[in-house]
Scaffold this motif. Structure first.
Motif, PDB file in Angstrom:
ATOM      1  N   ILE A   1      -6.585   4.231   8.968  1.00  0.00           N
ATOM      2  CA  ILE A   1      -6.705   2.978   9.180  1.00  0.00           C
ATOM      3  C   ILE A   1      -4.938   2.271   9.082  1.00  0.00           C
ATOM      4  O   ILE A   1      -4.497   2.693   7.887  1.00  0.00           O
ATOM      5  CB  ILE A   1      -7.537   2.064   8.197  1.00  0.00           C
ATOM      6  CG1 ILE A   1      -8.950   2.706   8.529  1.00  0.00           C
ATOM      7  CG2 ILE A   1      -7.398   0.659   8.605  1.00  0.00           C
ATOM      8  CD1 ILE A   1      -9.781   2.232   7.279  1.00  0.00           C
ATOM      9  N   ILE A   2      -4.604   1.673  10.090  1.00  0.00           N
ATOM     10  CA  ILE A   2      -3.298   0.768   9.946  1.00  0.00           C
ATOM     11  C   ILE A   2      -3.645  -0.953   9.585  1.00  0.00           C
ATOM     12  O   ILE A   2      -5.091  -1.324   9.676  1.00  0.00           O
ATOM     13  CB  ILE A   2      -2.432   1.062  10.936  1.00  0.00           C
ATOM     14  CG1 ILE A   2      -2.995   0.428  12.219  1.00  0.00           C
ATOM     15  CG2 ILE A   2      -2.099   2.363  11.053  1.00  0.00           C
ATOM     16  CD1 ILE A   2      -1.977  -0.086  12.769  1.00  0.00           C
ATOM     17  N   GLY A   3      -2.642  -1.302   9.379  1.00  0.00           N
ATOM     18  CA  GLY A   3      -2.792  -2.840   8.718  1.00  0.00           C
ATOM     19  C   GLY A   3      -3.326  -3.947   9.903  1.00  0.00           C
ATOM     20  O   GLY A   3      -2.421  -5.199   9.970  1.00  0.00           O
TER      21      GLY A   3
ATOM     22  N   ASP B   1       3.631  -5.539   6.556  1.00  0.00           N
ATOM     23  CA  ASP B   1       4.482  -4.342   6.365  1.00  0.00           C
ATOM     24  C   ASP B   1       4.253  -3.204   7.185  1.00  0.00           C
ATOM     25  O   ASP B   1       4.777  -2.316   7.520  1.00  0.00           O
ATOM     26  CB  ASP B   1       4.661  -4.038   4.911  1.00  0.00           C
ATOM     27  CG  ASP B   1       3.449  -3.584   4.126  1.00  0.00           C
ATOM     28  OD1 ASP B   1       2.219  -3.881   5.055  1.00  0.00           O
ATOM     29  OD2 ASP B   1       3.523  -3.502   3.049  1.00  0.00           O
ATOM     30  N   ASP B   2       3.103  -3.500   7.994  1.00  0.00           N
ATOM     31  CA  ASP B   2       2.725  -2.475   9.198  1.00  0.00           C
ATOM     32  C   ASP B   2       3.255  -3.285  10.284  1.00  0.00           C
ATOM     33  O   ASP B   2       2.702  -4.094  10.849  1.00  0.00           O
ATOM     34  CB  ASP B   2       1.276  -2.189   9.145  1.00  0.00           C
ATOM     35  CG  ASP B   2       0.834  -0.914   8.348  1.00  0.00           C
ATOM     36  OD1 ASP B   2       1.701  -0.116   8.180  1.00  0.00           O
ATOM     37  OD2 ASP B   2      -0.332  -0.833   8.266  1.00  0.00           O
ATOM     38  N   LEU B   3       4.455  -2.908  10.998  1.00  0.00           N
ATOM     39  CA  LEU B   3       4.941  -3.270  11.988  1.00  0.00           C
ATOM     40  C   LEU B   3       4.568  -2.649  13.304  1.00  0.00           C
ATOM     41  O   LEU B   3       4.780  -1.501  13.446  1.00  0.00           O
ATOM     42  CB  LEU B   3       6.424  -3.460  12.006  1.00  0.00           C
ATOM     43  CG  LEU B   3       7.583  -4.112  13.074  1.00  0.00           C
ATOM     44  CD1 LEU B   3       7.094  -5.411  13.033  1.00  0.00           C
ATOM     45  CD2 LEU B   3       8.890  -3.926  12.444  1.00  0.00           C
TER      46      LEU B   3
ATOM     47  N   LEU C   1     -10.728  -3.562  -5.740  1.00  0.00           N
ATOM     48  CA  LEU C   1     -11.609  -3.799  -4.789  1.00  0.00           C
ATOM     49  C   LEU C   1     -11.262  -3.555  -3.283  1.00  0.00           C
ATOM     50  O   LEU C   1     -10.095  -4.216  -2.752  1.00  0.00           O
ATOM     51  CB  LEU C   1     -11.818  -5.470  -4.787  1.00  0.00           C
ATOM     52  CG  LEU C   1     -13.258  -6.047  -4.024  1.00  0.00           C
ATOM     53  CD1 LEU C   1     -14.369  -5.227  -4.470  1.00  0.00           C
ATOM     54  CD2 LEU C   1     -13.480  -7.363  -4.736  1.00  0.00           C
ATOM     55  N   GLN C   2     -11.843  -2.340  -2.873  1.00  0.00           N
ATOM     56  CA  GLN C   2     -11.196  -2.051  -1.272  1.00  0.00           C
ATOM     57  C   GLN C   2     -11.926  -2.517  -0.095  1.00  0.00           C
ATOM     58  O   GLN C   2     -13.173  -2.554  -0.011  1.00  0.00           O
ATOM     59  CB  GLN C   2     -11.175  -0.244  -1.524  1.00  0.00           C
ATOM     60  CG  GLN C   2     -10.566   0.175  -2.651  1.00  0.00           C
ATOM     61  CD  GLN C   2      -9.043   0.161  -2.266  1.00  0.00           C
ATOM     62  OE1 GLN C   2      -8.540  -0.600  -1.238  1.00  0.00           O
ATOM     63  NE2 GLN C   2      -8.168   0.387  -3.480  1.00  0.00           N
ATOM     64  N   ILE C   3     -10.965  -2.949   0.664  1.00  0.00           N
ATOM     65  CA  ILE C   3     -11.764  -3.496   2.153  1.00  0.00           C
ATOM     66  C   ILE C   3     -12.370  -2.459   2.821  1.00  0.00           C
ATOM     67  O   ILE C   3     -13.364  -2.450   3.387  1.00  0.00           O
ATOM     68  CB  ILE C   3     -10.911  -4.373   2.904  1.00  0.00           C
ATOM     69  CG1 ILE C   3     -11.284  -5.028   4.085  1.00  0.00           C
ATOM     70  CG2 ILE C   3      -9.767  -3.280   3.611  1.00  0.00           C
ATOM     71  CD1 ILE C   3     -12.385  -6.033   3.614  1.00  0.00           C
TER      72      ILE C   3
HETATM   73  C1  G1P Z   1      -4.058  -0.644   2.891  1.00  0.00           C
HETATM   74  C2  G1P Z   1      -5.459  -0.276   2.844  1.00  0.00           C
HETATM   75  C3  G1P Z   1      -5.649   1.288   3.546  1.00  0.00           C
HETATM   76  C4  G1P Z   1      -4.673   1.319   4.922  1.00  0.00           C
HETATM   77  C5  G1P Z   1      -3.341   0.815   4.663  1.00  0.00           C
HETATM   78  C6  G1P Z   1      -2.595   0.566   5.930  1.00  0.00           C
HETATM   79  O1  G1P Z   1      -3.384   0.375   1.768  1.00  0.00           O
HETATM   80  O2  G1P Z   1      -6.163  -0.273   1.620  1.00  0.00           O
HETATM   81  O3  G1P Z   1      -6.840   1.489   3.782  1.00  0.00           O
HETATM   82  O4  G1P Z   1      -4.625   2.387   5.424  1.00  0.00           O
HETATM   83  O5  G1P Z   1      -3.262  -0.669   3.893  1.00  0.00           O
HETATM   84  O6  G1P Z   1      -1.170   0.209   5.682  1.00  0.00           O
HETATM   85  P1  G1P Z   1      -2.059  -0.050   1.238  1.00  0.00           P
HETATM   86  O7  G1P Z   1      -1.159   0.463   2.084  1.00  0.00           O
HETATM   87  O8  G1P Z   1      -1.805  -1.595   1.046  1.00  0.00           O
HETATM   88  O9  G1P Z   1      -2.072   0.486  -0.226  1.00  0.00           O
END
Ligand code: G1P
Length: 280
Positions: A204-206, A131-133, A229-231
């Motif tokens: 951070i993006i995906g 979903d991050d395009l 649990l966070q990456i």
């Molecule tokens: C996840 C990660 C987050 C990152 C993000 C990017 O969050 O946990 O660190 O910044 O994706 O899209 P989410 O958006 O799935 O909650």
């Protein structure tokens, strides 16, 4: 060589209800192509031909999308509609797809840990959140840029971008020393911090490249933000033990998990379709 790319795709996509009631959010299309296909194309461009998808309940459409649809193919055989399937057919021919379910929604770190069975724990691998395009017309895609950087530094890498301060609570946020233009040696990272606790505005993006020791680290990481649990937390441990880089990627990123980002991406792709096509 990095050959494997993991796609965590188990989330419910609640922000897009009712569209996502029976359809995975990764199948939402920007123009005529579902988000996950853009992601797989980006992974393939970066050199990955093993595509591993972490699924959940109700995600069958993803599996079907990367499989042959005999009735449909038979129906359109010999018509001009066939050309619409060229890209997806090429991907299916060149890549291998594997799937495993994330049975419970326990966070991105847990989803990636589930991927261990698919990607193994011997080589580095890519992670793309569909979903991050991301798009970089005329240049390398974001994942390919990161793979090139990996070849130089051989450590985990996260893609980052500057966001307005009032947006930091939506992201994992890093800080670090800029060792090259746009490349940061990470010394801190916080998942979705309050504005006054954010170490910077570098979000951070995906897009991730992870070295396989991350699995052991995840297994020793405690649930963090929102009890998940966070990456981000696992990567901080990895950064403290060795080195993790933040990379300010070249190109544009659309948050297609939000309505605004989704509409923006749709307009951008509609207006720039020729420019984007030329990259292929
Ligand atoms: C996840 C990660 C987050 C990152 C993000 C990017 O969050 O946990 O660190 O910044 O994706 O899209 P989410 O958006 O799935 O909650």
């Amino acid at each position: 060589m990095i050959k494997k790319c993991l796609f965590p795709a188990a989330g419910y996509g609640t922000r897009f209800l009712p569209a996502t009631k029976a359809m995975p959010k990764e199948m939402l299309p920007i123009l005529t192509k579902p988000l996950i296909q853009y992601g797989v194309e980006e992974a393939y461009e970066a050199g990955c031909d093993v595509i591993s998808i972490i699924t959940g309940r109700g995600k069958r459409a993803i599996t079907d999308h990367f499989d042959i649809s005999y009735e449909l193919e038979h129906q359109i055989q010999g018509t001009d509609k066939e050309s619409l399937l060229i890209d997806i057919r090429a991907l299916m021919e060149k890549c291998t797809f594997t799937y495993t379910p994330q049975n419970e929604m326990k966070g991105l770190g847990d989803a990636i840990y589930k991927g261990k069975a698919l990607v193994g724990d011997e080589s580095p691998f890519c992670v793309i959140l569909a979903d991050d395009l991301c798009v970089n017309p005329g240049g390398d895609g974001v994942m390919k840029q990161m793979v090139k950087l990996y070849e130089k530094y051989r450590c985990s890498i996260v893609a980052i971008m500057e966001v307005p301060k009032d947006q930091v609570h939506k992201y994992g946020v890093i800080s670090g020393k800029e060792i090259e233009n746009g490349i940061y040696m990470i010394d801190n990272m916080v998942e979705k911090p309050d504005i006054d606790k954010a170490p910077s505005n570098l979000a951070i993006i995906g897009r991730y490249i992870l070295t396989p020791d991350i699995f052991e680290i995840i297994s020793n990481t405690k649930p963090g933000k929102n009890g998940e649990l966070q990456i981000t937390d696992a990567l901080l441990t990895q950064a403290k033990k060795g080195m993790v880089l933040g990379y300010k990627f070249k190109g544009k990123r659309f948050d297609c998990g939000s309505l605004d980002g989704f509409v923006e991406a749709t307009n951008y792709y509609y207006n720039n379709i020729e420019k984007i096509k030329k990259v292929k």
